[in-house]
Design a protein around this motif. Structure first.
Motif, PDB file in Angstrom:
ATOM      1  N   MET A   1      -6.580   5.278   3.045  1.00 60.88           N
ATOM      2  CA  MET A   1      -5.947   5.292   1.722  1.00 60.88           C
ATOM      3  C   MET A   1      -6.398   6.513   0.912  1.00 60.88           C
ATOM      4  O   MET A   1      -5.613   7.128   0.190  1.00 60.88           O
ATOM      5  CB  MET A   1      -6.280   4.012   0.955  1.00 60.88           C
ATOM      6  CG  MET A   1      -5.703   2.751   1.561  1.00 60.88           C
ATOM      7  SD  MET A   1      -3.901   2.760   1.568  1.00 60.88           S
ATOM      8  CE  MET A   1      -3.576   1.387   2.674  1.00 60.88           C
ATOM      9  N   CYS A   2      -7.687   6.860   1.038  1.00 63.55           N
ATOM     10  CA  CYS A   2      -8.194   8.061   0.356  1.00 63.55           C
ATOM     11  C   CYS A   2      -7.459   9.301   0.870  1.00 63.55           C
ATOM     12  O   CYS A   2      -7.085  10.188   0.096  1.00 63.55           O
ATOM     13  CB  CYS A   2      -9.696   8.215   0.596  1.00 63.55           C
ATOM     14  SG  CYS A   2     -10.729   7.041  -0.301  1.00 63.55           S
TER      15      CYS A   2
ATOM     16  N   GLY B   1      -4.469   9.329   2.153  1.00 69.33           N
ATOM     17  CA  GLY B   1      -3.093   9.258   1.667  1.00 69.33           C
ATOM     18  C   GLY B   1      -2.978   9.738   0.236  1.00 69.33           C
ATOM     19  O   GLY B   1      -2.039  10.457  -0.128  1.00 69.33           O
TER      20      GLY B   1
ATOM     21  N   ILE C   1      -1.385   2.833  -3.428  1.00 74.66           N
ATOM     22  CA  ILE C   1      -2.549   3.169  -2.606  1.00 74.66           C
ATOM     23  C   ILE C   1      -3.803   2.541  -3.215  1.00 74.66           C
ATOM     24  O   ILE C   1      -4.628   1.949  -2.509  1.00 74.66           O
ATOM     25  CB  ILE C   1      -2.716   4.695  -2.497  1.00 74.66           C
ATOM     26  CG1 ILE C   1      -1.524   5.301  -1.747  1.00 74.66           C
ATOM     27  CG2 ILE C   1      -4.025   5.054  -1.795  1.00 74.66           C
ATOM     28  CD1 ILE C   1      -1.518   6.817  -1.733  1.00 74.66           C
ATOM     29  N   TYR C   2      -3.926   2.649  -4.510  1.00 76.25           N
ATOM     30  CA  TYR C   2      -5.093   2.082  -5.220  1.00 76.25           C
ATOM     31  C   TYR C   2      -5.192   0.571  -5.038  1.00 76.25           C
ATOM     32  O   TYR C   2      -6.266   0.046  -4.734  1.00 76.25           O
ATOM     33  CB  TYR C   2      -4.982   2.426  -6.706  1.00 76.25           C
ATOM     34  CG  TYR C   2      -5.822   1.555  -7.616  1.00 76.25           C
ATOM     35  CD1 TYR C   2      -7.198   1.738  -7.723  1.00 76.25           C
ATOM     36  CD2 TYR C   2      -5.236   0.539  -8.367  1.00 76.25           C
ATOM     37  CE1 TYR C   2      -7.965   0.925  -8.558  1.00 76.25           C
ATOM     38  CE2 TYR C   2      -5.984  -0.274  -9.205  1.00 76.25           C
ATOM     39  CZ  TYR C   2      -7.350  -0.080  -9.298  1.00 76.25           C
ATOM     40  OH  TYR C   2      -8.103  -0.876 -10.119  1.00 76.25           O
TER      41      TYR C   2
ATOM     42  N   SER D   1      -4.166  -1.327  -2.699  1.00 75.01           N
ATOM     43  CA  SER D   1      -4.579  -1.719  -1.350  1.00 75.01           C
ATOM     44  C   SER D   1      -6.017  -1.294  -1.070  1.00 75.01           C
ATOM     45  O   SER D   1      -6.769  -1.995  -0.385  1.00 75.01           O
ATOM     46  CB  SER D   1      -3.650  -1.104  -0.296  1.00 75.01           C
ATOM     47  OG  SER D   1      -2.426  -1.766  -0.244  1.00 75.01           O
ATOM     48  N   ALA D   2      -6.403  -0.134  -1.588  1.00 76.06           N
ATOM     49  CA  ALA D   2      -7.740   0.400  -1.320  1.00 76.06           C
ATOM     50  C   ALA D   2      -8.838  -0.476  -1.907  1.00 76.06           C
ATOM     51  O   ALA D   2      -9.922  -0.602  -1.318  1.00 76.06           O
ATOM     52  CB  ALA D   2      -7.851   1.822  -1.877  1.00 76.06           C
TER      53      ALA D   2
ATOM     54  N   SER E   1      -9.663   1.577   6.771  1.00 75.04           N
ATOM     55  CA  SER E   1      -8.351   1.603   6.118  1.00 75.04           C
ATOM     56  C   SER E   1      -8.490   2.145   4.698  1.00 75.04           C
ATOM     57  O   SER E   1      -7.587   2.818   4.188  1.00 75.04           O
ATOM     58  CB  SER E   1      -7.732   0.201   6.093  1.00 75.04           C
ATOM     59  OG  SER E   1      -7.451  -0.257   7.390  1.00 75.04           O
TER      60      SER E   1
ATOM     61  N   GLY F   1       0.843  -1.190   0.000  1.00 75.02           N
ATOM     62  CA  GLY F   1       0.000   0.000   0.000  1.00 75.02           C
ATOM     63  C   GLY F   1       0.878   1.240   0.000  1.00 75.02           C
ATOM     64  O   GLY F   1       2.040   1.217  -0.421  1.00 75.02           O
ATOM     65  N   ALA F   2       0.327   2.313   0.517  1.00 74.68           N
ATOM     66  CA  ALA F   2       1.059   3.579   0.530  1.00 74.68           C
ATOM     67  C   ALA F   2       2.322   3.481   1.368  1.00 74.68           C
ATOM     68  O   ALA F   2       3.382   3.995   0.991  1.00 74.68           O
ATOM     69  CB  ALA F   2       0.156   4.682   1.069  1.00 74.68           C
TER      70      ALA F   2
END
Length: 371
Positions: free
Chosen positions: A109-110, A112, A291-292, A294-295, A105, A21-22
């Motif tokens: 992510m949004c 981040g 990020i995407y 993981s989101a 979470s 993720g991020a």
């Protein structure tokens, strides 16, 4: 490419995408959990890898063996080992908390994505979160099969870019590596570099491993239930080589340039910038891609708790959940959410591991694993 190999590689890519993720893409997680331990970073990686392998083999194997209809049902399987009444209460708690945690979470992510786009490119606040939400909602509506196919393609691209930057900077940092390791071990950078585990690499590895357990539980349990178990386990094990191999190289690169990475908010961009300013801009895009990836499964896990794929209700809740998460991320600082939610998740992850160990010992899971 034959169907079996394609499925293995797709699952490998999906696991990589979910894990990275991020935090990993920016290398901030790698810095805090692993590189901050200097010469002992490999102990952290060994502990995390061990937890990752065992828990994911268990999730996929038990999901396949019991043919669970929904990934979250796996909690009832493990918790039931301590009696029907207690098991039911514990399972309901884990099921709802896991879904809630994964959804929150997604909100993180949004936040981040919003912060990255604002800080790196000077975009107005909200743009990053809106773009991410639109992409994530569109992918989640495709359902689990569509998610695996999409993430399976994006994950390898992200890990490849991370490896390119980390390998190059690891090589350029080799002349300073020995002296930098000694400096890290001596605590020279402790005032500017955060460290998880209070100086104990085993605790750091345990915290890192426990953190991702509830993320993968429902996701891999349902994948194991709906796909060939041997292919699922082989894909997951293949992801271990890429994830933790990349983490090891990242540690060497970060330590080799510790004078500029220790205090950096986004160490990966610092390393990429040393190669080329253009590459730094490209890597910022890679961070957003991380990020995407993981989101997507995070939002899917939350939505799947309250609706079935392919239904009108599923689509409505996915869109509504995405919009609400986007709005929250735009108005609430996400750093506070990270500290509270991620810490709590790590502790509860280890409670779940205890249930898993007892259940797997009683059912002799090792005889059922297919690799």
């Amino acid at each position: 490419m034959n169907k079996k190999l394609f499925q293995i590689l797709s699952i490998c890519g999906a696991c990589i995408s979910f894990y990275i993720g991020a935090g990993f893409a920016t290398m901030q997680e790698v810095l805090q959990y692993e590189a901050s331990y200097g010469s002992r970073f490999f102990w952290v990686i060994l502990v995390v890898a061990g937890i990752y392998i065992y828990t994911n083999l268990s999730f996929a194997t038990n999901g396949s063996r019991l043919k669970i209809a929904r990934g979250g049902d796996i909690f009832g399987i493990y918790c039931g080992v301590f009696g029907k009444k207690f098991g039911k209460i514990a399972a309901v708690f884990f099921d709802y908390f896991s879904a809630f945690f994964c959804y929150m979470s997604f909100v993180v992510m949004c936040g981040g994505a919003n912060a990255t786009c604002t800080q790196q490119w000077g975009l107005p606040s909200g743009v990053g979160a809106i773009v991410l939400t639109a992409l994530v909602v569109g992918t989640v509506i495709l359902g689990l099969e569509g998610i695996v196919k999409t993430l399976g393609k994006v994950g390898p691209i992200i890990i490849a870019m991370i490896l390119i930057v980390s390998i190059y900077t690891a090589i350029t940092g080799i002349p300073n590596y020995s002296s930098n390791v000694q400096a890290v071990d001596a605590g020279v950078y402790s005032s500017v570099m955060a460290q998880v585990g209070n100086g104990n690499p085993l605790l750091s590895g345990a915290s890192y491993g426990g953190f991702v357990i509830l993320w993968f539980a429902a996701f891999l349990a349902e994948i194991g239930s709906k796909n060939n178990l041997k292919n699922v386990n082989l894909g997951m094990l293949l992801s271990v080589l890429f994830i933790f191999g990349a983490a090891s190289v990242c540690c060497v690169a970060l330590i080799g340039h510790i004078n500029v990475t220790a205090a950096a908010d986004i160490p990966a961009l610092v390393l990429a910038g040393q190669i080329s300013p253009i590459l730094a801009q490209i890597f910022a895009i890679i961070i957003c891609a991380g990020i995407y990836t993981s989101a997507v499964p995070l939002l899917w896990t939350g939505v799947r708790k309250v609706s079935n794929e392919g239904t009108k209700k599923y689509r409505i809740i996915t869109i509504a959940g995405g919009v609400i998460g986007c709005i929250v991320a735009c108005f609430i600082p996400y750093k506070g959410l990270i500290n509270v939610l991620y810490g709590m998740n790590g502790y509860l992850g280890f409670v779940l591991i205890f249930f898993m160990l007892v259940y797997d010992a009683k059912t002799k899971m090792s005889r059922k694993v297919k690799c």
